[in-house]
Scaffold this motif. Structure first.
Motif, PDB file in Angstrom:
ATOM      1  N   ASP A  21      50.572  43.407  32.619  1.00 16.27           N
ATOM      2  CA  ASP A  21      51.300  44.564  33.145  1.00 16.27           C
ATOM      3  C   ASP A  21      51.098  45.805  32.274  1.00 16.27           C
ATOM      4  O   ASP A  21      50.843  46.894  32.761  1.00 16.27           O
ATOM      5  N   VAL A  22      51.214  45.611  30.951  1.00 15.03           N
ATOM      6  CA  VAL A  22      51.201  46.771  30.063  1.00 15.03           C
ATOM      7  C   VAL A  22      49.798  47.384  29.995  1.00 15.03           C
ATOM      8  O   VAL A  22      49.645  48.600  29.865  1.00 15.03           O
ATOM      9  N   THR A  23      48.772  46.558  30.113  1.00 15.73           N
ATOM     10  CA  THR A  23      47.424  47.122  30.069  1.00 15.73           C
ATOM     11  C   THR A  23      47.053  47.768  31.405  1.00 15.73           C
ATOM     12  O   THR A  23      46.313  48.747  31.422  1.00 15.73           O
ATOM     13  N   SER A  24      47.608  47.252  32.512  1.00 17.82           N
ATOM     14  CA  SER A  24      47.276  47.915  33.784  1.00 17.82           C
ATOM     15  C   SER A  24      48.087  49.196  33.947  1.00 17.82           C
ATOM     16  O   SER A  24      47.630  50.158  34.553  1.00 17.82           O
ATOM     17  N   ASP A  25      49.308  49.244  33.344  1.00 18.65           N
ATOM     18  CA  ASP A  25      50.095  50.492  33.338  1.00 18.65           C
ATOM     19  C   ASP A  25      49.384  51.597  32.563  1.00 18.65           C
ATOM     20  O   ASP A  25      49.545  52.767  32.863  1.00 18.65           O
ATOM     21  N   ASN A  26      48.717  51.212  31.476  1.00 19.33           N
ATOM     22  CA  ASN A  26      48.208  52.195  30.505  1.00 19.33           C
ATOM     23  C   ASN A  26      46.718  52.022  30.286  1.00 19.33           C
ATOM     24  O   ASN A  26      46.297  51.504  29.246  1.00 19.33           O
ATOM     25  N   PRO A  27      45.897  52.455  31.230  1.00 14.69           N
ATOM     26  CA  PRO A  27      44.457  52.276  31.048  1.00 14.69           C
ATOM     27  C   PRO A  27      44.012  52.999  29.770  1.00 14.69           C
ATOM     28  O   PRO A  27      44.513  54.086  29.474  1.00 14.69           O
ATOM     29  N   GLY A  28      43.124  52.373  29.026  1.00 18.77           N
ATOM     30  CA  GLY A  28      42.646  53.004  27.788  1.00 18.77           C
ATOM     31  C   GLY A  28      43.449  52.595  26.579  1.00 18.77           C
ATOM     32  O   GLY A  28      43.060  52.878  25.452  1.00 18.77           O
ATOM     33  N   MET A  29      44.591  51.941  26.793  1.00 20.60           N
ATOM     34  CA  MET A  29      45.375  51.501  25.647  1.00 20.60           C
ATOM     35  C   MET A  29      44.791  50.209  25.085  1.00 20.60           C
ATOM     36  O   MET A  29      44.305  49.363  25.826  1.00 20.60           O
ATOM     37  N   ARG A  30      44.835  50.078  23.776  1.00 17.98           N
ATOM     38  CA  ARG A  30      44.376  48.850  23.135  1.00 17.98           C
ATOM     39  C   ARG A  30      45.581  48.135  22.527  1.00 17.98           C
ATOM     40  O   ARG A  30      46.439  48.758  21.906  1.00 17.98           O
ATOM     41  N   VAL A  31      45.640  46.825  22.735  1.00 16.62           N
ATOM     42  CA  VAL A  31      46.691  45.996  22.126  1.00 16.62           C
ATOM     43  C   VAL A  31      46.045  45.189  21.015  1.00 16.62           C
ATOM     44  O   VAL A  31      44.992  44.587  21.229  1.00 16.62           O
ATOM     45  N   ILE A  32      46.645  45.210  19.834  1.00 19.71           N
ATOM     46  CA  ILE A  32      46.143  44.365  18.749  1.00 19.71           C
ATOM     47  C   ILE A  32      47.287  43.462  18.295  1.00 19.71           C
ATOM     48  O   ILE A  32      48.370  43.936  17.935  1.00 19.71           O
ATOM     49  N   ALA A  33      47.042  42.164  18.374  1.00 17.87           N
ATOM     50  CA  ALA A  33      48.073  41.178  18.028  1.00 17.87           C
ATOM     51  C   ALA A  33      47.551  40.279  16.928  1.00 17.87           C
ATOM     52  O   ALA A  33      46.401  39.849  16.958  1.00 17.87           O
ATOM     53  N   ILE A  34      48.402  40.021  15.943  1.00 17.65           N
ATOM     54  CA  ILE A  34      48.037  39.061  14.896  1.00 17.65           C
ATOM     55  C   ILE A  34      49.010  37.887  14.962  1.00 17.65           C
ATOM     56  O   ILE A  34      50.120  38.017  15.477  1.00 17.65           O
ATOM     57  N   ALA A  35      48.583  36.747  14.418  1.00 16.60           N
ATOM     58  CA  ALA A  35      49.454  35.571  14.389  1.00 16.60           C
ATOM     59  C   ALA A  35      50.390  35.654  13.195  1.00 16.60           C
ATOM     60  O   ALA A  35      50.028  36.163  12.134  1.00 16.60           O
ATOM     61  N   GLY A  36      51.609  35.162  13.382  1.00 19.04           N
ATOM     62  CA  GLY A  36      52.567  35.028  12.278  1.00 19.04           C
ATOM     63  C   GLY A  36      52.628  33.579  11.842  1.00 19.04           C
ATOM     64  O   GLY A  36      51.882  32.732  12.359  1.00 19.04           O
ATOM     65  N   ASN A  37      53.537  33.293  10.913  1.00 13.22           N
ATOM     66  CA  ASN A  37      53.624  31.907  10.432  1.00 13.22           C
ATOM     67  C   ASN A  37      54.189  30.959  11.491  1.00 13.22           C
ATOM     68  O   ASN A  37      53.964  29.760  11.416  1.00 13.22           O
ATOM     69  N   HIS A  38      54.899  31.494  12.480  1.00 14.29           N
ATOM     70  CA  HIS A  38      55.396  30.622  13.551  1.00 14.29           C
ATOM     71  C   HIS A  38      54.332  30.334  14.607  1.00 14.29           C
ATOM     72  O   HIS A  38      54.444  29.383  15.354  1.00 14.29           O
ATOM     73  N   ASP A  39      53.338  31.208  14.713  1.00 17.51           N
ATOM     74  CA  ASP A  39      52.316  31.050  15.755  1.00 17.51           C
ATOM     75  C   ASP A  39      51.241  30.075  15.316  1.00 17.51           C
ATOM     76  O   ASP A  39      50.980  29.901  14.130  1.00 17.51           O
ATOM     77  N   SER A  40      50.561  29.501  16.311  1.00 18.58           N
ATOM     78  CA  SER A  40      49.304  28.834  16.010  1.00 18.58           C
ATOM     79  C   SER A  40      48.217  29.879  16.209  1.00 18.58           C
ATOM     80  O   SER A  40      47.999  30.352  17.329  1.00 18.58           O
ATOM     81  N   GLY A  41      47.535  30.250  15.123  1.00 18.86           N
ATOM     82  CA  GLY A  41      46.522  31.290  15.219  1.00 18.86           C
ATOM     83  C   GLY A  41      45.413  30.925  16.195  1.00 18.86           C
ATOM     84  O   GLY A  41      44.964  31.755  16.984  1.00 18.86           O
ATOM     85  N   ALA A  42      45.005  29.677  16.166  1.00 12.86           N
ATOM     86  CA  ALA A  42      43.903  29.229  17.028  1.00 12.86           C
ATOM     87  C   ALA A  42      44.333  29.278  18.501  1.00 12.86           C
ATOM     88  O   ALA A  42      43.575  29.712  19.367  1.00 12.86           O
ATOM     89  N   ARG A  43      45.558  28.844  18.761  1.00  8.73           N
ATOM     90  CA  ARG A  43      46.049  28.846  20.136  1.00  8.73           C
ATOM     91  C   ARG A  43      46.182  30.276  20.676  1.00  8.73           C
ATOM     92  O   ARG A  43      45.889  30.558  21.826  1.00  8.73           O
ATOM     93  N   LEU A  44      46.627  31.178  19.783  1.00  7.95           N
ATOM     94  CA  LEU A  44      46.790  32.574  20.180  1.00  7.95           C
ATOM     95  C   LEU A  44      45.428  33.200  20.511  1.00  7.95           C
ATOM     96  O   LEU A  44      45.309  34.028  21.409  1.00  7.95           O
ATOM     97  N   GLU A  45      44.404  32.781  19.773  1.00  8.20           N
ATOM     98  CA  GLU A  45      43.067  33.335  19.986  1.00  8.20           C
ATOM     99  C   GLU A  45      42.341  32.708  21.174  1.00  8.20           C
ATOM    100  O   GLU A  45      41.375  33.282  21.672  1.00  8.20           O
ATOM    101  N   ALA A  46      42.801  31.534  21.606  1.00  5.43           N
ATOM    102  CA  ALA A  46      42.038  30.784  22.611  1.00  5.43           C
ATOM    103  C   ALA A  46      41.689  31.606  23.863  1.00  5.43           C
ATOM    104  O   ALA A  46      40.551  31.574  24.326  1.00  5.43           O
ATOM    105  N   PRO A  47      42.642  32.371  24.432  1.00  3.12           N
ATOM    106  CA  PRO A  47      42.273  33.138  25.639  1.00  3.12           C
ATOM    107  C   PRO A  47      41.516  34.427  25.334  1.00  3.12           C
ATOM    108  O   PRO A  47      41.404  35.299  26.212  1.00  3.12           O
ATOM    109  N   HIS A  48      40.999  34.578  24.119  1.00  2.02           N
ATOM    110  CA  HIS A  48      40.413  35.850  23.708  1.00  2.02           C
ATOM    111  C   HIS A  48      39.320  36.384  24.644  1.00  2.02           C
ATOM    112  O   HIS A  48      39.313  37.581  24.953  1.00  2.02           O
ATOM    113  N   PRO A  49      38.412  35.509  25.125  1.00  4.75           N
ATOM    114  CA  PRO A  49      37.362  36.045  26.001  1.00  4.75           C
ATOM    115  C   PRO A  49      37.933  36.777  27.215  1.00  4.75           C
ATOM    116  O   PRO A  49      37.386  37.799  27.654  1.00  4.75           O
ATOM    117  N   VAL A  50      39.044  36.273  27.745  1.00  4.07           N
ATOM    118  CA  VAL A  50      39.664  36.925  28.903  1.00  4.07           C
ATOM    119  C   VAL A  50      40.439  38.161  28.467  1.00  4.07           C
ATOM    120  O   VAL A  50      40.346  39.229  29.071  1.00  4.07           O
TER     121      VAL A  50
END
Ligand SMILES: [Mn+2]
Length: 435
Positions: A70-99
């Motif tokens: 929703d947020v990326t279709s609302d705001n074309p040209g906007m970039r989202v950058i997300a990092i993993a925290g200690n509660h997240d699984s970094g690998a799981r968070l990155e898994a959908p990266h290609p999409v």
């Protein structure tokens, strides 16, 4: 000018004393979407602990990925950058990266290594582009675990070495050093205030992994941190900030303001007209959100503002005398009536008692019937409590459990244990000794 929104510690999927917070998160994400559009942000920074657990529920994942769409279709040209925290699984968070990459959502959850074994620092320098031109570099460094960072004498030195590797890579890309740098991290820093009573903040191995903020080089325009749930600047630096969690995570946070951070960063060669901050940011720890539209910090290259987030469900602590049944019902009568819904306050009861009250929870639950509240915990505080340490016999074998229990009861409640309870305890002790 680069406009960014910085937020962190969403803990999607979290339950609060057993209550599901999905609706509260949904309301937060809707408000965040509105803020991003209103401000015309071209960068959204999410500094870790997006999910509450490394294996989030399908519902929590749906909430997150639906928001990103929703947020990326609302705001074309906007970039989202997300990092993993200690509660997240970094690998799981990155898994959908290609999409996700195809909708300009960049996720950094893990550290990869080059053939020679050194961390691939280049992966953590994410360019912020406009019209095919790099307007800023974002240092997207996730929460670093043992094995991610170079070996050094202390944790602080190791983390500093990692950031130095990332800064060094920027120096290769931009030798003139004119393109602004925005840093991200998920860590505990020295000179920051923890919330008492919030275990989520402390799960970094015993809380000893505290790092100094001077690893963020002075030329860094803005540092977007996650991990601490109270919004705050670090060690007096207004440009190094914890966004804080959008939802209160423990009763120690009741009454503390929640916000997301909005910053305007000057591009290479650009200078802002200096404005004096109209709001005194106050101490490092106790700053609350300034009225919307008022910068808390501004200089020739930065303007920083806190945007308050309204709380859906307040946290309420009720303190009553449990021996005064009328007084107890009276206090509970002041709580809102009606169905329990998303805005119903979470209530913590502190009840002072002069004797153990095995019936207390049932009495309170009965008195709360028809109230629009969510009972979290009941803390019985003994009125006769005596803080003195009970005398412990040096001979552990010689301790008589009944005498010990009677003594502790006397100290806690200031009277003798009732006969019924004494008999029951006597039976339990006898049975235990038989076995
Ligand atoms: Mn954290």
């Amino acid at each position: 000018m680069i406009k960014l929104i910085h937020t962190a510690d969403w803990h999607l999927g979290q339950t609060f004393f057993g209550y599901d917070r999905a609706r509260e998160h949904e309301i937060f994400l809707r408000a965040l979407r509105r803020i991003i559009s209103e401000r015309g942000a071209e960068l959204l920074l999410i500094s870790g602990d997006i999910f509450d657990t490394s294996n989030p529920s399908a519902e929590a994942m749906k909430l997150y990925y639906g928001f990103l769409r929703d947020v990326t279709s609302d705001n074309p040209g906007m970039r989202v950058i997300a990092i993993a925290g200690n509660h997240d699984s970094g690998a799981r968070l990155e898994a959908p990266h290609p999409v996700l990459e195809s909708i300009d959502v960049i996720t950094r959850g893990t550290v990869r290594r080059l053939a020679d074994g050194t961390p691939d620092y280049s992966r953590h320098v994410v360019p912020v582009m406009r019209d095919d031109k790099t307007v800023a570099y974002c240092l997207a460094v996730p929460y670093l675990r043992a094995g991610d960072y170079p070996e050094a004498d202390t944790y602080n030195e190791s983390i500093s070495l990692f950031y130095k590797g990332v800064y060094d890579h920027v120096r290769i890309l931009d030798p003139s050093g004119t393109i602004p740098i925005i840093a991200m991290g998920h860590m505990q820093t020295s000179g920051a205030a923890l919330s008492e009573d919030d275990r989520g903040e402390r799960t970094i191995t015993g809380g000893i992994e505290c790092v100094a903020s001077d690893m963020f080089e002075p030329r860094t325009a803005y540092t977007a941190l996650g991990h601490l749930h109270k919004a705050q600047r670090v060690a007096g630096r207004d440009d190094v900030r914890f966004a804080g969690s959008p939802l209160p995570m423990s009763f120690s946070e009741r009454g503390s303001a929640k916000s997301v951070c909005y910053a305007e960063i000057a591009e290479a060669g650009e200078r802002f007209q200096e404005r004096r901050p109209e709001h005194d940011a106050g101490s490092d720890a106790g700053e609350d959100a300034a009225p919307e539209g008022t910068p808390i910090f501004s200089d020739a290259t930065r303007r920083i503002e806190l945007i308050p987030m309204e709380q859906t469900a307040p946290l309420v602590r009720v303190t009553v005398d449990g021996d005064d049944i009328d007084g107890l019902s009276e206090a509970l009568r002041s709580l809102p009536e009606g169905e329990v819904g998303v805005g119903s306050p979470y209530v913590e009861m502190r009840v002072s008692v002069s004797a153990p009250e095995p019936d207390l929870r049932r009495r309170i639950e009965e008195a709360l019937a028809g109230r629009s509240v969510r009972l979290t915990r009941i803390e019985a505080v003994a009125t006769g409590a005596d803080d003195a340490e009970p005398e412990v016999s040096p001979d552990l074998q010689g301790i008589n459990p009944m005498e010990m229990a009677l003594e502790i009861f006397r100290r806690r409640y200031g009277g003798d244990m009732p006969e019924g309870m004494r008999n029951l305890l006597g039976q339990a002790i006898a049975e235990a000794q038989q076995q």
